[in-house]
Design a protein around this motif. Structure first.
Motif: not given
Length: 219
Positions: A87-90, A211-216, A83-84
């Motif tokens: 906000l900064l990405d915006i 960006n918040m990347y994901r792992i599977n 979330k933080t």
């Protein structure tokens, strides 16, 4: 500029539990403290180095001084969670800036810095409690280093542009180098979002990747 209720739920970005988590992880964050006179407190560092020679600010000292009424600043809180970062990405997509979040907090009779200026422009967002702010029409000249007149100016020497009390969700925009001061009187939890302008020569790939990347784990 003053923005009434800019954020509907600021507590989703910052809570006292988040503050506690940061204070308990001094290897991940840097801290500043403000005493009752509005001056910085010297925070000792651990004598024992962690990996690669890095030392952390003394955790026990932070908690003791905080409970004694000193105000705390948590630097680089913008990387705390999704979330933080969002906000900064915006801010960074809307404007040509690099930004950060610094948390300001205090439990009882919290204080802030005396009248001062900052190089980056700032957005102040109140999260808990109320805080009176003054922003002055006066700026430090670009002929002088930022901070030259810090702790040397009086309220009655300056021309007030905004004198407002921020409530949770309210925000205040302070332009670069403009003198300002917060006057907290009780429990305080707020975020400062400093924004440093990017130059035309800055390559786009130098932007912070938020960006918040994901792992599977099942792959």
């Amino acid at each position: 500029h003053f923005f009434k209720h800019l954020l509907a739920n600021p507590g989703e970005l910052l809570s006292w539990q988040d503050v506690e988590n940061c204070m308990n992880n001094p290897y991940l964050y840097d801290f500043e403290m403000i005493d009752s006179n509005g001056l910085k407190v010297d925070i000792p560092r651990s004598t024992k180095a962690w990996m690669w020679g890095k030392t952390a600010q003394n955790k026990k000292f932070l908690f003791e001084k905080f409970h004694q009424g000193n105000s705390l600043i948590i630097m680089n809180y913008g990387f705390y969670n999704e979330k933080t970062n969002h906000l900064l990405d915006i801010f960074e997509r809307m404007f040509d800036v690099n930004s950060a979040i610094h948390v300001y907090c205090g439990l009882t009779d919290s204080k802030s810095f005396t009248i001062h200026d900052d190089y980056p422009c700032n957005f102040i967002i109140q999260v808990e409690g109320t805080t009176r702010w003054k922003v002055f029409n006066n700026r430090i000249s670009y002929m002088y280093k930022v901070g030259t007149m810090n702790n040397r100016l009086r309220d009655d020497e300056l021309d007030v542009a905004i004198d407002i009390e921020l409530s949770p969700g309210d925000a205040l925009y302070i332009p670069s180098r403009m003198y300002h001061c917060a006057y907290p009187t009780g429990k305080r939890l707020s975020m400062s979002i400093p924004c440093w302008n990017r130059f035309p020569t800055d390559p786009e790939e130098n932007r912070i990747d938020r960006n918040m990347y994901r792992i599977n784990p099942n792959v």
